[in-house]
Structures are given as structure tokens and as C-alpha cells.
Scaffold this motif. Sequence first.
Motif, short mmCIF file in Angstrom:
data_model
loop_
_atom_site.label_atom_id
_atom_site.label_comp_id
_atom_site.label_asym_id
_atom_site.label_seq_id
_atom_site.Cartn_x
_atom_site.Cartn_y
_atom_site.Cartn_z
N UNK A 267 0.84 -1.20 0.00
CA UNK A 267 0.00 0.00 0.00
C UNK A 267 0.88 1.25 0.00
N UNK A 268 0.44 2.27 -0.73
CA UNK A 268 1.23 3.50 -0.78
C UNK A 268 1.10 4.32 0.50
N UNK A 269 -0.11 4.35 1.08
CA UNK A 269 -0.35 5.14 2.29
C UNK A 269 -1.40 4.44 3.14
N UNK A 270 -1.36 4.70 4.45
CA UNK A 270 -2.24 3.97 5.36
C UNK A 270 -2.55 4.84 6.57
N UNK A 271 -3.79 4.72 7.06
CA UNK A 271 -4.19 5.34 8.32
C UNK A 271 -5.25 4.46 8.96
N UNK A 272 -5.43 4.61 10.27
CA UNK A 272 -6.59 3.99 10.89
C UNK A 272 -7.76 4.97 10.81
N UNK A 273 -8.95 4.48 11.13
CA UNK A 273 -10.14 5.34 11.17
C UNK A 273 -10.66 5.29 12.60
N UNK A 274 -10.43 6.38 13.34
CA UNK A 274 -10.83 6.41 14.74
C UNK A 274 -11.61 7.69 15.02
N UNK A 275 -11.13 8.51 15.95
CA UNK A 275 -11.94 9.61 16.46
C UNK A 275 -12.31 10.69 15.47
N UNK A 276 -11.51 10.88 14.42
CA UNK A 276 -11.83 11.92 13.43
C UNK A 276 -12.81 11.43 12.37
N UNK A 277 -13.22 10.17 12.44
CA UNK A 277 -14.14 9.63 11.46
C UNK A 277 -13.45 9.35 10.13
N UNK A 278 -14.17 8.69 9.23
CA UNK A 278 -13.59 8.34 7.93
C UNK A 278 -13.09 9.58 7.19
N UNK A 279 -13.93 10.60 7.08
CA UNK A 279 -13.54 11.77 6.29
C UNK A 279 -12.43 12.55 6.97
N UNK A 280 -12.41 12.58 8.30
CA UNK A 280 -11.34 13.29 8.99
C UNK A 280 -9.98 12.65 8.77
N UNK A 281 -9.92 11.33 8.87
CA UNK A 281 -8.65 10.65 8.66
C UNK A 281 -8.26 10.65 7.18
N UNK A 282 -9.25 10.58 6.29
CA UNK A 282 -8.94 10.69 4.87
C UNK A 282 -8.42 12.09 4.55
N UNK A 283 -8.99 13.11 5.16
CA UNK A 283 -8.47 14.46 4.95
C UNK A 283 -7.00 14.54 5.32
N UNK A 284 -6.65 13.94 6.47
CA UNK A 284 -5.25 13.97 6.91
C UNK A 284 -4.34 13.23 5.93
N UNK A 285 -4.80 12.06 5.47
CA UNK A 285 -4.00 11.29 4.52
C UNK A 285 -3.82 12.05 3.21
N UNK A 286 -4.92 12.61 2.70
CA UNK A 286 -4.84 13.34 1.43
C UNK A 286 -3.98 14.59 1.56
N UNK A 287 -4.12 15.30 2.68
CA UNK A 287 -3.32 16.51 2.87
C UNK A 287 -1.84 16.17 2.96
#
Length: 254
Positions: free
Chosen positions: A125-145
Motif C-alpha cells: 500500500x502507498x499510504x495507510x491510516x486507521x479510522x478512529x476519532x476523526x471519522x472516515x472523512x477526517x482521517x482521509x483528509x489527513x492522509x490526502x493533505x
Amino acid sequence: KPLTALSVVGFPDAALPPEVLVEILRGAAEKAAEAGIAIVGGHTIKSEEPIFGLAVVGTVSPRQVLANDRGQAGDVLILTKPLGVGIITTAAKNNQDRLSAIGDAIQLMTTLNRAAADVFTRCGAHALTDVTGFGLLGHLRNLAAASKQSAVVRWEAVPVLPQAWEYVKEGIAPGGTHANWRFLNDWVSYAPDIRKEEQLVLCDAQTSGGLLAAVDAKRTDEVLAALRAAGTPAAAAIGVLEQGAAGRIRVIRA
């Protein structure tokens, strides 16, 4: 690879019987054993409400670190657990769990992410995060940013616990989910047909949620098949990274 863990406990001994603490520690020991490690000590204090966590020590090869800042335009976004845990636990805490969904939520929260992590490591995988307190979109925002990309999410591809969907339509959602939604309004553009309840599900604050990976599009089928073979709670391609303003997200229906 995890090696050992230390427990951190806060317990209101004047409000709850010691048997509750025994069960908390027993459950933690069982889950640690499933992960192949031992809880070798810890610290306990008196507190106004129950608090529990583990500080885990482990090792990782520098060549196998999966960070959140290496996603590439065209990568497919893959999610490994359904959303909705925050909504269901809020219903249960407020005696509104008329569908008796808390058991499903607990089963999901107590499922380790080890199998999914192994798949993403093997498949590069190129990038990875868990999905916890910031919700799906919050953690996706961090990954994308961090990856200097934008993202598109397809609502109909996102796995959701069915009881959570019923509850959110009744107005049940935790404060953290609403806070996530307000913060993300500056980052997310929703298609006109994405209802407020659907937006809240995508922002739902999770406890022990799944993994969200950005994977080379050419390996999507391989990764999804490997996740299903490993028995992860979900294996869903929910969107893509694309060139655009870093951290911006578009949510479309299909």
C-alpha cells in the motif's frame, strides 16, 4: 510487530464494584494474548469515570513503515471495517439501542486490525491510516493533505452497520461526530443528493475502527481478494485519490 504492553487504568471505585475492573483487565489480557503479547505491568489511579488503555512497545522494519503521506493520484481507497460504531454506542449509552446493536459494535471494536495490516504490508500500500476519532472523512483528509492530493468518496461503496443508519435517521449521533462534521465542512464538498444523515455517518467518530489504505489501482482486485481471504470485517473500495487541492474531499453518491 507488538512485543509488550503496559496498562493505564483509571477507576471510580466508589461508584463501580471491583468486579467491573476485573472484567476490564481480563478482556484486555485476552485481546493482548490474541495479538501475541503480554501485559507486563501498568499504573492504576482513582478517577471519576472508567479509563483504560494500553501503551504498546513494538518493532518495525524501516522498509515496511506505512505512513499516511505517500498516497498517489489514481490510488484506490480501501476500507476494512464498516462505519457506525460511534452512533451505536451513543444509542446504547442513552438507552436508545432498540435494535440491540451494541453486540455487533463490540464485536467490531474487538476485532484486531492485524490481518488487514499484514495484507497492506504484503501488497505494498502507498499510504495507510486507521479510522478512529476523526471519522472516515477526517482521517482521509489527513492522509490526502499529507500526500498532497485530493480525494473522491463514493457513498454507496462505503460499508455501514445497518443499525447505525437507522439510529442516525432518528437523530442519534455522538457529540464528536457532530464536531467532526462541522470541522470538515471547510474541507468536504458533498453532492446535493448526499443527505445530512449520510454526511454524519461519514464523519462518525469510531473506536477501534478499521484501516484505510491508498493502493495502486492495478492491485485493487488482488488486495480486496486478500482482505476477504483474511476475514476482515469489510473489504471495500470506496473512492480514489486525485490531483487537486491537498486535503480536499468530494463525496458523490455512486
